[in-house]
Design a protein around this motif. Structure first.
Motif, mmCIF file in Angstrom:
data_model
loop_
_atom_site.group_PDB
_atom_site.id
_atom_site.type_symbol
_atom_site.label_atom_id
_atom_site.label_comp_id
_atom_site.label_asym_id
_atom_site.label_seq_id
_atom_site.Cartn_x
_atom_site.Cartn_y
_atom_site.Cartn_z
ATOM 1 N N THR A 3 0.860 -1.184 0.000
ATOM 2 C CA THR A 3 0.000 0.000 0.000
ATOM 3 C C THR A 3 0.897 1.235 0.000
ATOM 4 O OG1 THR A 3 -0.098 0.087 2.408
ATOM 5 C CG2 THR A 3 -1.849 -1.138 1.322
ATOM 6 N N LEU A 4 0.297 2.353 -0.346
ATOM 7 C CA LEU A 4 0.993 3.635 -0.296
ATOM 8 C C LEU A 4 0.667 4.320 1.024
ATOM 9 C CD1 LEU A 4 0.318 4.780 -3.960
ATOM 10 C CD2 LEU A 4 2.418 3.795 -3.032
ATOM 11 N N PHE A 5 1.525 5.220 1.439
ATOM 12 C CA PHE A 5 1.315 5.942 2.693
ATOM 13 C C PHE A 5 0.371 7.124 2.487
ATOM 14 C CE2 PHE A 5 5.490 3.976 3.443
ATOM 15 C CZ PHE A 5 5.284 3.442 4.706
ATOM 16 N N PRO A 6 -0.403 7.503 3.533
ATOM 17 C CA PRO A 6 -1.199 8.728 3.444
ATOM 18 C C PRO A 6 -0.281 9.941 3.294
ATOM 19 C CG PRO A 6 -1.549 7.606 5.575
ATOM 20 C CD PRO A 6 -0.537 6.813 4.802
ATOM 21 N N ALA A 7 -0.771 11.001 2.652
ATOM 22 C CA ALA A 7 0.037 12.184 2.340
ATOM 23 C C ALA A 7 0.722 12.777 3.568
ATOM 24 C CB ALA A 7 -0.830 13.238 1.653
ATOM 25 N N GLY A 8 0.073 12.747 4.724
ATOM 26 C CA GLY A 8 0.627 13.366 5.922
ATOM 27 C C GLY A 8 1.545 12.487 6.737
ATOM 28 N N LEU A 24 -0.003 9.368 -7.576
ATOM 29 C CA LEU A 24 0.800 8.140 -7.598
ATOM 30 C C LEU A 24 -0.088 6.899 -7.581
ATOM 31 C CD1 LEU A 24 3.852 7.476 -7.617
ATOM 32 C CD2 LEU A 24 3.605 6.917 -5.210
ATOM 33 N N CYS A 25 0.256 5.947 -8.441
ATOM 34 C CA CYS A 25 -0.522 4.719 -8.579
ATOM 35 C C CYS A 25 0.449 3.585 -8.886
ATOM 36 C CB CYS A 25 -1.506 4.926 -9.731
ATOM 37 S SG CYS A 25 -2.470 3.495 -10.131
ATOM 38 N N VAL A 26 0.186 2.423 -8.310
ATOM 39 C CA VAL A 26 1.014 1.240 -8.576
ATOM 40 C C VAL A 26 0.101 0.144 -9.104
ATOM 41 C CG1 VAL A 26 2.592 -0.465 -7.620
ATOM 42 C CG2 VAL A 26 2.595 1.872 -6.711
ATOM 43 N N HIS A 55 14.932 11.115 -6.103
ATOM 44 C CA HIS A 55 13.514 10.771 -6.144
ATOM 45 C C HIS A 55 13.312 9.521 -5.301
ATOM 46 C CE1 HIS A 55 14.204 13.235 -9.718
ATOM 47 N NE2 HIS A 55 13.000 13.686 -9.472
ATOM 48 N N TYR A 56 12.284 9.552 -4.477
ATOM 49 C CA TYR A 56 12.064 8.474 -3.511
ATOM 50 C C TYR A 56 10.670 7.889 -3.676
ATOM 51 C CZ TYR A 56 16.188 10.629 -1.521
ATOM 52 O OH TYR A 56 17.445 11.138 -1.359
ATOM 53 N N PHE A 57 10.583 6.584 -3.475
ATOM 54 C CA PHE A 57 9.316 5.879 -3.584
ATOM 55 C C PHE A 57 9.052 5.153 -2.271
ATOM 56 C CE2 PHE A 57 7.165 1.818 -4.825
ATOM 57 C CZ PHE A 57 5.916 2.379 -5.038
ATOM 58 N N PRO A 58 8.131 5.698 -1.444
ATOM 59 C CA PRO A 58 7.804 5.054 -0.171
ATOM 60 C C PRO A 58 6.590 4.137 -0.308
ATOM 61 C CG PRO A 58 6.880 7.261 -0.215
ATOM 62 C CD PRO A 58 7.543 7.028 -1.551
ATOM 63 N N PHE A 59 6.633 2.988 0.358
ATOM 64 C CA PHE A 59 5.491 2.073 0.349
ATOM 65 C C PHE A 59 5.558 1.173 1.565
ATOM 66 C CE2 PHE A 59 8.912 -0.019 -1.791
ATOM 67 C CZ PHE A 59 8.834 -1.346 -1.419
ATOM 68 N N LYS A 60 4.457 0.483 1.823
ATOM 69 C CA LYS A 60 4.380 -0.432 2.952
ATOM 70 C C LYS A 60 3.920 -1.788 2.443
ATOM 71 C CE LYS A 60 2.462 -0.963 7.554
ATOM 72 N NZ LYS A 60 1.750 -0.302 8.640
ATOM 73 N N GLU A 88 7.882 -1.166 6.155
ATOM 74 C CA GLU A 88 7.911 0.210 5.668
ATOM 75 C C GLU A 88 9.227 0.467 4.957
ATOM 76 O OE1 GLU A 88 6.859 2.916 8.803
ATOM 77 O OE2 GLU A 88 4.879 2.001 9.026
ATOM 78 N N ILE A 89 9.109 0.761 3.639
ATOM 79 C CA ILE A 89 10.292 0.848 2.780
ATOM 80 C C ILE A 89 10.265 2.157 1.994
ATOM 81 C CG2 ILE A 89 11.527 -0.259 0.856
ATOM 82 C CD1 ILE A 89 10.108 -2.881 1.735
ATOM 83 N N ILE A 90 11.441 2.754 1.848
ATOM 84 C CA ILE A 90 11.615 3.911 0.971
ATOM 85 C C ILE A 90 12.768 3.582 0.037
ATOM 86 C CG2 ILE A 90 12.090 6.379 0.800
ATOM 87 C CD1 ILE A 90 11.185 6.590 3.771
#
Length: 119
Positions: A3-8, A24-26, A55-60, A88-90
């Protein structure tokens, strides 16, 4: 799978919205589409100066396990193979990169960034 993280969400001193756009969409095949923002001074990400900009791509990950490996373009960097699992990965990425995420020696997803917009 992920999943993606919430904006905040705080991610090592930057908000998710500082790293990526709301577009952003995966996709299931690992294609990342949308905006990855240019970031500088990301000292929470790395103590290495050359890794603090980009450029960084954060996801869980939603899959769990005991060990994980992160392979950039097919190769795990030193310390990135058979690590203790952390969902939790960036990732620091470029358009040419592919990142394979493995949990307990099984591929979870391979991300590609060809369709991402790097601001």
């Amino acid at each position: 799978m992920m999943t993606l993280f919430p904006a905040g969400q705080d991610l090592l001193g930057k908000k998710a919205s500082d790293l990526v756009g709301e577009d952003l969409c995966v996709y299931e095949d690992g294609t990342v589409e949308g905006t990855l923002k240019a970031v500088t001074g990301y000292t929470g990400f790395s103590s290495e100066e050359e890794e603090q900009s980009g450029h960084y791509f954060p996801f869980k990950l939603t899959k769990t396990g005991k060990k994980m490996s992160l392979k950039k373009n097919g190769v795990a960097a030193e310390g990135k193979e058979n690590m203790t699992f952390d969902p939790e990965i960036i990732l620091r990425v470029s358009k040419e990169d592919t990142w394979k995420i493995e949990v307990d020696e099984s591929e979870v997803i391979t991300f590609n960034f060809e369709k991402a917009v790097l601001e």
